[in-house]
Design a protein around this motif. Structure first.
Motif, PDB file in Angstrom:
ATOM      1  N   MET A  55      64.372 -26.003  56.613  1.00 21.26           N
ATOM      2  CA  MET A  55      64.418 -24.661  57.199  1.00 21.26           C
ATOM      3  C   MET A  55      64.836 -24.702  58.659  1.00 21.26           C
ATOM      4  N   ARG A  56      64.345 -25.711  59.379  1.00 25.50           N
ATOM      5  CA  ARG A  56      64.666 -25.829  60.802  1.00 25.50           C
ATOM      6  C   ARG A  56      66.147 -26.128  60.996  1.00 25.50           C
ATOM      7  N   GLU A  57      66.760 -26.838  60.066  1.00 24.89           N
ATOM      8  CA  GLU A  57      68.172 -27.218  60.169  1.00 24.89           C
ATOM      9  C   GLU A  57      69.111 -26.096  59.731  1.00 24.89           C
ATOM     10  N   ALA A  58      68.613 -25.169  58.871  1.00 22.29           N
ATOM     11  CA  ALA A  58      69.470 -24.179  58.226  1.00 22.29           C
ATOM     12  C   ALA A  58      69.767 -22.977  59.125  1.00 22.29           C
ATOM     13  N   ASP A  59      70.943 -22.379  58.887  1.00 21.62           N
ATOM     14  CA  ASP A  59      71.252 -21.073  59.461  1.00 21.62           C
ATOM     15  C   ASP A  59      70.659 -19.963  58.606  1.00 21.62           C
ATOM     16  N   LEU A  60      70.561 -20.227  57.305  1.00 20.64           N
ATOM     17  CA  LEU A  60      70.044 -19.228  56.352  1.00 20.64           C
ATOM     18  C   LEU A  60      69.235 -19.948  55.290  1.00 20.64           C
ATOM     19  N   VAL A  61      68.062 -19.394  54.983  1.00 17.13           N
ATOM     20  CA  VAL A  61      67.228 -19.901  53.892  1.00 17.13           C
ATOM     21  C   VAL A  61      67.249 -18.879  52.764  1.00 17.13           C
ATOM     22  N   VAL A  62      67.571 -19.343  51.568  1.00 16.25           N
ATOM     23  CA  VAL A  62      67.567 -18.499  50.376  1.00 16.25           C
ATOM     24  C   VAL A  62      66.338 -18.862  49.561  1.00 16.25           C
ATOM     25  N   LEU A  63      65.499 -17.878  49.274  1.00 19.88           N
ATOM     26  CA  LEU A  63      64.260 -18.122  48.529  1.00 19.88           C
ATOM     27  C   LEU A  63      64.453 -17.764  47.062  1.00 19.88           C
ATOM     28  N   ALA A  69      54.894 -17.748  46.276  1.00 19.93           N
ATOM     29  CA  ALA A  69      55.533 -18.880  46.947  1.00 19.93           C
ATOM     30  C   ALA A  69      56.558 -18.390  47.967  1.00 19.93           C
ATOM     31  N   ALA A  70      57.232 -17.271  47.663  1.00 23.02           N
ATOM     32  CA  ALA A  70      58.195 -16.704  48.612  1.00 23.02           C
ATOM     33  C   ALA A  70      57.478 -16.233  49.876  1.00 23.02           C
ATOM     34  N   ARG A  71      56.328 -15.606  49.717  1.00 23.31           N
ATOM     35  CA  ARG A  71      55.564 -15.157  50.885  1.00 23.31           C
ATOM     36  C   ARG A  71      55.119 -16.356  51.724  1.00 23.31           C
ATOM     37  N   GLU A  72      54.715 -17.428  51.058  1.00 22.92           N
ATOM     38  CA  GLU A  72      54.316 -18.635  51.779  1.00 22.92           C
ATOM     39  C   GLU A  72      55.503 -19.235  52.519  1.00 22.92           C
ATOM     40  N   ALA A  73      56.680 -19.191  51.904  1.00 26.95           N
ATOM     41  CA  ALA A  73      57.877 -19.731  52.548  1.00 26.95           C
ATOM     42  C   ALA A  73      58.244 -18.932  53.792  1.00 26.95           C
ATOM     43  N   VAL A  74      58.091 -17.606  53.724  1.00 24.34           N
ATOM     44  CA  VAL A  74      58.367 -16.775  54.897  1.00 24.34           C
ATOM     45  C   VAL A  74      57.395 -17.126  56.025  1.00 24.34           C
ATOM     46  N   ALA A  75      56.138 -17.330  55.673  1.00 20.70           N
ATOM     47  CA  ALA A  75      55.163 -17.735  56.687  1.00 20.70           C
ATOM     48  C   ALA A  75      55.536 -19.084  57.297  1.00 20.70           C
ATOM     49  N   MET A  76      56.102 -19.960  56.479  1.00 24.31           N
ATOM     50  CA  MET A  76      56.542 -21.266  56.968  1.00 24.31           C
ATOM     51  C   MET A  76      57.689 -21.099  57.971  1.00 24.31           C
ATOM     52  N   VAL A  77      58.637 -20.222  57.665  1.00 25.94           N
ATOM     53  CA  VAL A  77      59.727 -19.947  58.606  1.00 25.94           C
ATOM     54  C   VAL A  77      59.157 -19.366  59.900  1.00 25.94           C
ATOM     55  N   ASP A  78      58.208 -18.447  59.773  1.00 27.11           N
ATOM     56  CA  ASP A  78      57.610 -17.824  60.957  1.00 27.11           C
ATOM     57  C   ASP A  78      56.889 -18.841  61.840  1.00 27.11           C
ATOM     58  N   SER A  79      56.453 -19.945  61.245  1.00 30.91           N
ATOM     59  CA  SER A  79      55.716 -20.954  62.010  1.00 30.91           C
ATOM     60  C   SER A  79      56.623 -21.900  62.793  1.00 30.91           C
ATOM     61  N   GLU A  81      59.101 -23.306  65.554  1.00 31.15           N
ATOM     62  CA  GLU A  81      59.292 -23.052  66.975  1.00 31.15           C
ATOM     63  C   GLU A  81      60.775 -22.900  67.276  1.00 31.15           C
ATOM     64  N   GLY A  82      61.092 -22.102  68.274  1.00 24.31           N
ATOM     65  CA  GLY A  82      62.474 -21.922  68.674  1.00 24.31           C
ATOM     66  C   GLY A  82      63.237 -21.032  67.715  1.00 24.31           C
ATOM     67  N   ALA A  83      64.553 -21.270  67.615  1.00 29.70           N
ATOM     68  CA  ALA A  83      65.408 -20.447  66.752  1.00 29.70           C
ATOM     69  C   ALA A  83      65.000 -20.611  65.298  1.00 29.70           C
ATOM     70  N   ARG A  84      64.953 -19.510  64.590  1.00 28.65           N
ATOM     71  CA  ARG A  84      64.565 -19.518  63.181  1.00 28.65           C
ATOM     72  C   ARG A  84      65.738 -19.076  62.311  1.00 28.65           C
ATOM     73  N   PRO A  85      65.812 -19.602  61.098  1.00 33.48           N
ATOM     74  CA  PRO A  85      66.899 -19.187  60.211  1.00 33.48           C
ATOM     75  C   PRO A  85      66.687 -17.775  59.703  1.00 33.48           C
ATOM     76  N   ARG A  86      67.770 -17.156  59.285  1.00 35.70           N
ATOM     77  CA  ARG A  86      67.666 -15.879  58.590  1.00 35.70           C
ATOM     78  C   ARG A  86      67.230 -16.160  57.160  1.00 35.70           C
TER      79      ARG A  86
END
Length: 310
Positions: A55-63, A69-79, A81-86
């Motif tokens: 997720m940290r390496e990606a420009d976009l994460v597709v769930l 599990a999708a909600r957990e993945a969004v929380a993971m993206v929110d966690s 630091e710095g720039a986050r993928p769309r």
């Protein structure tokens, strides 16, 4: 030295790429210039740290995950630091969330631009894609009252039911045809109600047939309850809404009296028709699409292109 082409490459991580939708998205993205899929080691696909690294390496994460599990993945993206993928979410989890943009680009003017600018997009459901395409323009233009009693009938190939259903059909353990959702609480109903702009909850009757993919959504209407609107008015309203040449096309029915669900398999477009008879004040609206195309992975790749400018 990096080339301009390298600078334009966008990295995409499909979280859940081993599922039906994930595999289809991966295959379709192979033909998209500028899209680079980054993949997790299959042995670590449930490893939270490995997923976080992707997720940290990606420009976009597709769930392509179940809702929780999708909600957990969004929380993971929110966690992160710095720039986050769309994020593009193919699950049901965020489709009615006001903080997410609904990923049906043709739904109304400006929707594609909203998707292109969004950080979080919810990919539509397959059944809602067809029903919204038929109903939203009629409600918006006042041809169909928002409190009209609507019934939505639909049939899909078994690939829309997930891995367990696919295995049952391919092993010969499933019936030829099944009605389901007869508890009136199918998970697509909130999405249908919100984006059709109907004020009255529709009756939604989905079904599955013994064919791999393909889908028909049909909506019967009594025209004498529409205040004088004719079948030609319905068809004209839809045709004016979608125009010519896009992925959603209005097809004149001429003298057709039947339609089958598999004709658009492998395509990412959708066809809309208005069936009627001059002697009767009745019409049937029909949408045909591939549940794995415009109903899932095709719509996802369309949204990925918009979000990443590909």
């Amino acid at each position: 030295m990096t080339s301009p082409q390298d600078n334009q490459t966008k990295k995409i991580f499909i979280d859940g790429e081993a599922g039906t939708t994930g595999l289809e998205i991966r295959e379709k993205l192979g033909a998209v210039a500028g899209a680079q899929i980054i993949s997790i080691d299959p042995a670590r696909r449930k490893d939270a740290q490995a997923r976080r690294e992707m997720m940290r390496e990606a420009d976009l994460v597709v769930l392509c995950l179940p809702d929780d599990a999708a909600r957990e993945a969004v929380a993971m993206v929110d966690s992160l630091e710095g720039a986050r993928p769309r994020i593009l979410d193919a699950s049901t989890a965020h489709r009615t969330d006001h903080a997410w943009v609904y990923g049906f680009a043709e739904m109304e003017p400006g929707q594609a631009q909203m998707i292109a600018a969004a950080d979080r997009v919810a990919n539509p459901g397959c059944y809602p894609t067809g029903a919204i395409a038929l109903l939203r323009p009629l409600v918006e233009k006042g041809v169909l009252p928002e409190d009209f009693p609507v019934t939505i009938n639909a049939v899909s190939g078994y690939s829309g039911g997930g891995r367990q259903m696919i295995e049952q059909y391919e092993q010969g353990e499933a019936p030829n045809f099944t009605l389901y959702g007869l508890n009136f609480s199918h998970k697509h109903l909130p999405e249908l109600l919100k984006y059709t702009k109907l004020a009255r909850r529709p009756i939604f009757v989905p079904s599955v047939g013994k064919f791999h993919q393909g889908m028909l959504i049909s909506i019967p209407l009594h025209l004498d309850l529409l205040g004088g609107a004719s079948a030609a008015d319905l068809e004209r309203t839809l045709a004016n809404w979608y125009g010519d040449g896009g992925l959603v096309r209005v097809i004149p029915t001429q003298e057709e009296t039947r339609i089958e669900p598999e004709a658009l398999n492998g395509a990412d477009r959708m066809e809309l028709r208005v069936f009627s008879h001059p002697e009767y004040a009745q019409a049937v609206l029909v949408a045909r699409l591939d549940n794995l195309g415009k109903g899932a992975s095709g719509a996802a790749v369309q949204n990925i292109r918009l979000m990443l400018g590909l």
